[in-house]
Enzyme design. Structure first.
Site, mmCIF file in Angstrom:
data_model
loop_
_atom_site.group_PDB
_atom_site.id
_atom_site.type_symbol
_atom_site.label_atom_id
_atom_site.label_comp_id
_atom_site.label_asym_id
_atom_site.label_seq_id
_atom_site.Cartn_x
_atom_site.Cartn_y
_atom_site.Cartn_z
ATOM 1 N N GLY A 68 0.778 -1.232 0.000
ATOM 2 C CA GLY A 68 0.000 0.000 0.000
ATOM 3 C C GLY A 68 0.803 1.272 0.000
ATOM 4 N N TYR A 120 -10.823 2.876 -11.491
ATOM 5 C CA TYR A 120 -10.807 3.670 -10.269
ATOM 6 C C TYR A 120 -11.155 5.115 -10.603
ATOM 7 C CZ TYR A 120 -8.073 -0.349 -8.607
ATOM 8 O OH TYR A 120 -7.640 -1.608 -8.289
ATOM 9 N N CYS A 123 -15.560 -1.743 -27.038
ATOM 10 C CA CYS A 123 -16.915 -1.197 -27.148
ATOM 11 C C CYS A 123 -17.429 -0.797 -25.764
ATOM 12 C CB CYS A 123 -17.846 -2.206 -27.810
ATOM 13 S SG CYS A 123 -17.222 -2.732 -29.402
HETATM 14 C C1 LIG Z 1 -2.779 -5.553 -2.998
HETATM 15 C C2 LIG Z 1 -2.072 -6.084 -1.812
HETATM 16 C C3 LIG Z 1 -0.709 -5.827 -1.643
HETATM 17 C C4 LIG Z 1 0.094 -4.955 -2.575
HETATM 18 O O1 LIG Z 1 -0.392 -3.657 -2.656
HETATM 19 P P1 LIG Z 1 0.491 -2.514 -3.360
HETATM 20 O O2 LIG Z 1 -0.436 -1.365 -3.450
HETATM 21 O O3 LIG Z 1 0.896 -3.045 -4.679
HETATM 22 O O4 LIG Z 1 1.666 -2.265 -2.483
HETATM 23 C C5 LIG Z 1 -0.073 -6.408 -0.567
HETATM 24 N N1 LIG Z 1 -0.732 -7.205 0.300
HETATM 25 C C6 LIG Z 1 -2.050 -7.470 0.168
HETATM 26 C C7 LIG Z 1 -2.702 -8.357 1.150
HETATM 27 C C8 LIG Z 1 -2.760 -6.911 -0.892
HETATM 28 O O5 LIG Z 1 -4.060 -7.157 -1.018
#
Ligand SMILES: *Cc1c(COP(=O)(O)O)cnc(C)c1O
Length: 417
Positions: free
Chosen positions: A224, A303, A330
């Site tokens: 994240g 998004y 499409c």
């Molecule tokens: C999507 C996800 C990640 C990776 O997220 P990034 O935004 O690419 O860093 C890591 N762990 C879990 C459990 C996820 O769902």
């Protein structure tokens, strides 16, 4: 975010020749950029017990995963196919973290066979492990903090609609069950969302996890960490996060290992989608039609606030205009950009759609028979290598080639006649 000056310097001079040789469209990934981010990540956490498990869902091509592994990173997987990709890249055992959700027995069995760290996203996973007589060496519980974890815009949404994690008020019970599995190492996991550009959510996770009255060997703060997709955004301050984590652990007198599962941060800025202008169209708006579309990069259509920077190869000195950049599906939302000011283009121009190193081809699909593009890598010495070919119509229909199989399943009512 415009790609780094270094990536631009390496790519721009060779781009026409690369497009000529390999044909368009393609995603191209810059290994020098990966090197800089990966070594930067390690430098930020130097001297700390921290390990990054690259999120395979962002970029599952084993050729890229092998490169990622060179920096000592493990892999975060959540499906059997992702486990396969991680093992293809040479990972095994605790190099792999299996952070799945809504998990089946078969998937758990595969992760256990590999000796992966198992992150249980729900009490039912712990129940399944017990029913299997499993002995995971390393086990974590994913925790959902409820409203305590509300931080800005987060894909986890509000607590009430949450799909992920064990409720915090249920954690003690689930942890007691997990203890009966007698893992050699036990941890907690929390991920509040994706695309964060400041350390706060990670520190909130850390605080919430440290506050749990449980003995832990490791804390997984998830993925994240965001990247600045837009030109005016500032990059995530990783050294600041590292310092703050160290301070909090020191203050708490605790020393769990810290795990991350970042995908986007590691690779996204080091890829671009290169696509050629097919058509210039005037409708209510000026449209630039290109030879790729949302099937190769769905984020702008999926998004609401997603933005991918676009540049025109050789277009810097041209007059600008405001256009929509569209593909051939499409679907009216098959657009890479809406009302974007770009240098004036003509048929045959090469467009670069930035930040496609992760969460681009891995999210691709084939609706409308629009096939997935090839993937190339740009080596530091300037050579360009194909690591995945473009899909063909034969690939699209390959699963029609199946064993003949017919089940005569008559209902009792029909059988009685
Ligand atoms: C999507 C996800 C990640 C990776 O997220 P990034 O935004 O690419 O860093 C890591 N762990 C879990 C459990 C996820 O769902």
């Amino acid at each position: 975010m415009p790609i780094s000056d270094g990536f631009a310097r390496r790519l721009e001079p060779v781009l026409p020749a690369v497009a000529e040789h390999f044909g368009t469209p393609f995603h191209i990934y810059d290994l020098q950029g990966l090197h800089e981010t990966a070594t930067g990540f390690k430098a930020a956490f130097a001297g700390m017990d921290v390990r990054e498990y690259f999120a395979v869902k962002g970029q599952p091509n084993p050729a890229m995963l092998r490169r990622v592994r060179e920096y000592g990173f493990g892999f975060d997987c959540s499906s059997p196919a992702e486990l396969w990709a991680a093992t293809e890249a040479g990972a095994s055992g605790e190099d792999i973290c299996f952070t799945s959700n809504n998990t089946s027995y078969d998937e758990l069995a595969e992760a256990l066979r590999l000796g992966a760290i198992i992150t249980a996203d729900d009490e039912t996973v712990v129940d399944k492990l017990i029913a299997m007589g499993a002995r995971p060496r390393s086990l974590a519980l994913r925790v959902h903090p409820g409203t305590a974890g509300a931080v800005g815009e987060s894909y986890l949404g509000d607590a009430e609609s949450a799909k992920f994690g064990v409720r915090m008020d249920r954690l003690a019970v689930v942890a007691a069950k997990a203890a009966t599995l007698q893992p050699e190492s036990f941890g907690l996991h929390m991920m509040l969302g994706s695309g964060f550009l400041n350390p706060e959510p990670f520190l909130l996770s850390l605080d919430l996890l440290l506050a749990q009255p449980l003995d832990v060997d490791f804390l997984n703060l998830g993925g994240g960490i965001g990247i600045p997709y837009r030109p005016h955004e500032t990059a995530f301050d990783l050294p600041a996060l590292a310092r703050a984590i160290r301070e909090r652990l020191d203050a708490a007198g605790r020393s769990p290992r810290i795990l991350f599962e970042c995908g986007r941060y590691i690779l996204t800025p080091h890829g671009v989608l290169v696509t050629r202008v097919l058509n210039r169209m005037s409708k209510w708006r000026e449209l630039v039609g290109v030879d790729s579309g949302m099937n190769a990069l769905i984020r702008p259509a999926m998004y609401p606030h997603a933005y991918h920077h676009i540049t025109v190869h050789g277009g810097d000195d041209r007059p600008t205009e405001t256009v929509d950049v569209v593909g051939s599906l499409c679907e009216n939302n098959d657009k890479f950009a809406i009302q974007r000011t770009l240098p004036r283009t003509q048929e045959g121009d090469l467009l670069l759609v930035h930040d496609t190193g992760a969460h681009a081809l891995s999210m691709s699909f084939t609706y409308n028979g629009r096939l997935r593009p090839q993937e190339l890598v740009l080596h530091p010495d300037g050579t360009v290598e194909r690591i995945r070919r473009a899909e063909t119509i034969a690939d699209y229909f390959a699963t029609l080639d199946c064993e003949a199989d017919t089940l005569v399943a008559a209902s009792p009512a029909i059988a009685a006649r």
